[in-house]
Enzyme design. Structure first.
Site, PDB file in Angstrom:
ATOM      1  N   HIS A  39       1.058  -1.295   0.197  1.00  0.00           N
ATOM      2  CA  HIS A  39       0.140  -0.070   0.010  1.00  0.00           C
ATOM      3  C   HIS A  39       0.741   1.184  -0.033  1.00  0.00           C
ATOM      4  O   HIS A  39       0.411   2.211  -0.703  1.00  0.00           O
ATOM      5  CB  HIS A  39      -0.895   0.217   1.136  1.00  0.00           C
ATOM      6  CG  HIS A  39      -1.964  -1.069   1.439  1.00  0.00           C
ATOM      7  ND1 HIS A  39      -1.901  -2.088   2.430  1.00  0.00           N
ATOM      8  CD2 HIS A  39      -3.122  -1.398   0.550  1.00  0.00           C
ATOM      9  CE1 HIS A  39      -2.814  -2.942   2.206  1.00  0.00           C
ATOM     10  NE2 HIS A  39      -3.544  -2.458   1.152  1.00  0.00           N
ATOM     11  N   LYS A 151      -0.902  -6.854  -7.599  1.00  0.00           N
ATOM     12  CA  LYS A 151      -1.257  -7.785  -7.029  1.00  0.00           C
ATOM     13  C   LYS A 151      -2.669  -8.510  -7.152  1.00  0.00           C
ATOM     14  O   LYS A 151      -2.611  -9.580  -7.316  1.00  0.00           O
ATOM     15  CB  LYS A 151      -0.771  -7.685  -5.405  1.00  0.00           C
ATOM     16  CG  LYS A 151      -1.491  -8.385  -4.332  1.00  0.00           C
ATOM     17  CD  LYS A 151      -0.666  -9.991  -4.187  1.00  0.00           C
ATOM     18  CE  LYS A 151      -1.297 -10.408  -2.891  1.00  0.00           C
ATOM     19  NZ  LYS A 151      -2.653 -10.634  -2.698  1.00  0.00           N
ATOM     20  N   GLN A 155      -8.621  -7.229 -10.464  1.00  0.00           N
ATOM     21  CA  GLN A 155      -9.147  -6.129 -10.102  1.00  0.00           C
ATOM     22  C   GLN A 155      -8.917  -4.850 -10.716  1.00  0.00           C
ATOM     23  O   GLN A 155      -9.634  -3.821 -10.958  1.00  0.00           O
ATOM     24  CB  GLN A 155      -8.948  -6.137  -8.378  1.00  0.00           C
ATOM     25  CG  GLN A 155      -9.236  -4.739  -7.973  1.00  0.00           C
ATOM     26  CD  GLN A 155      -9.150  -4.526  -6.287  1.00  0.00           C
ATOM     27  OE1 GLN A 155     -10.185  -4.913  -5.563  1.00  0.00           O
ATOM     28  NE2 GLN A 155      -7.825  -3.856  -5.903  1.00  0.00           N
ATOM     29  N   SER A 187       0.263  -8.798   1.298  1.00  0.00           N
ATOM     30  CA  SER A 187      -1.000  -8.611   1.471  1.00  0.00           C
ATOM     31  C   SER A 187      -1.626  -8.525   2.741  1.00  0.00           C
ATOM     32  O   SER A 187      -1.007  -8.955   3.767  1.00  0.00           O
ATOM     33  CB  SER A 187      -1.750 -10.031   0.946  1.00  0.00           C
ATOM     34  OG  SER A 187      -2.974 -10.194   1.300  1.00  0.00           O
TER      35      SER A 187
HETATM   36  O1  PAF Z   1      -7.877  -3.990  -3.007  1.00  0.00           O
HETATM   37  C1  PAF Z   1      -8.558  -3.677  -1.854  1.00  0.00           C
HETATM   38  O2  PAF Z   1      -8.047  -3.327  -0.978  1.00  0.00           O
HETATM   39  C2  PAF Z   1     -10.122  -3.374  -2.208  1.00  0.00           C
HETATM   40  O3  PAF Z   1     -10.546  -4.368  -3.005  1.00  0.00           O
HETATM   41  C3  PAF Z   1     -10.465  -2.013  -2.618  1.00  0.00           C
HETATM   42  C4  PAF Z   1      -9.959  -1.515  -4.027  1.00  0.00           C
HETATM   43  C5  PAF Z   1      -9.986  -1.082  -1.646  1.00  0.00           C
HETATM   44  C6  PAF Z   1     -11.997  -1.839  -2.510  1.00  0.00           C
HETATM   45  O4  PAF Z   1     -12.685  -2.101  -1.494  1.00  0.00           O
END
Ligand code: PAF
Length: 280
Positions: A39, A151, A155, A187
């Site tokens: 992150h 990762k 998505q 993760s």
């Molecule tokens: O990847 C994540 O942490 C979640 O899927 C996200 C993109 C914040 C949506 O809730």
């Protein structure tokens, strides 16, 4: 200095209105908290490319297809704010649930095609939940750029598609996966691994590297996958949801190497579902 924590859309809009008026570029890093170096690499990228950075933290109930998984998801807001302090982000948006899903909320954003396979097939409804909350976060923050990790490659494709399809004026930026020294992809779910499972977990990335090497030697997935799966199960993984080679752009299934191919895996280890993907 810790960034201001904003809990309502009204407060958020008040902040962003000033930034927009001043012509400042806004970046958003959507997260569910339990922040790790992966992150923080997204936050770093956002800081490099934008004048203002908002990190969102919202554990989105709509994307969990299993109530126990939602309950167990790590919630570490205080630590997350401390981790963000040195980045000097402009706001941490931690919306109360009713700011995202007010009473009577009845809209579902669903991206078809891209969500039929991989985690979409293994977790019914998951990507509708992601697409719905990400659409809301894009519109609520009115950001110019959004930063997501590779990762969660599927998505990343889904949110890129929805932004284009819904004409949301935001650029979706994909950033490389960050790994632990032993190769395990970072993760938030890694926090749920016991010490014993944590030792076994890097085998997933190791097996994927070996599968990639065999593909590059000319072997096909049909030839490689049975042994690779057996290796994971023998080491203590409980189930392999998928180990598949797919096209990196449209995610169509492949059996052998071609340019832009990616290898995707999801496997269960003592109640924790690990996912990973690599370019081959
Ligand atoms: O990847 C994540 O942490 C979640 O899927 C996200 C993109 C914040 C949506 O809730």
């Amino acid at each position: 200095m810790t960034a201001p924590i904003v809990r309502t859309l009204a407060e958020l809009r008040q902040m962003t209105a000033g930034w927009r008026k001043a012509g400042e570029a806004i970046g958003v890093v959507p997260t569910m908290g339990a922040l790790h170096q992966g992150h923080l690499s997204l936050v770093r990228a956002a800081k490099d490319h934008c004048d203002r950075v908002i990190v969102t933290i919202f554990v989105n109930p709509k994307q969990f297809n299993n109530p126990e998984d939602l309950e167990n998801y790590p919630r570490t807001e205080h630590d997350d704010a401390k981790k963000l302090a040195s980045f000097e982000v402009d706001a941490i948006y931690v919306p109360d649930a009713d700011q995202i899903y007010p009473d009577g909320f009845a809209t579902n954003v669903s991206v078809s095609g891209l969500t039929d396979m991989l985690c979409g097939a293994a977790r019914p409804g998951h990507f509708d939940g992601v697409a719905t909350v990400v659409s809301k976060l894009f519109l609520q923050t009115q950001a110019d750029k959004a930063f997501f990790g590779e990762k969660d490659y599927q998505q990343l494709q889904v949110v890129t598609r929805l932004a284009a399809d819904l004409d949301i004026p935001i650029e979706v930026v994909g950033c490389p996966t960050i790994r632990e020294e032993d190769g395990l992809a970072m993760s938030s779910r890694n926090l749920l691994l016991s010490d014993r499972s944590r030792i076994k977990a890097p085998l997933l990335a190791e097996v994927m590297d070996d599968v990639a090497a065999s593909l590059n030697d000319g072997k096909t997935m049909s030839e490689i996958v049975p042994d690779a799966t057996a290796r994971l199960l023998a080491a203590g993984f409980n189930e392999v949801d998928y180990l598949e080679l797919r096209d990196g752009a449209d995610l169509s299934l492949l059996d052998s190497m071609k340019p832009d191919a990616r290898l995707f895996a999801a496997a269960w280890l003592a109640g924790v579902r690990l996912i990973d993907n690599i370019a081959v």
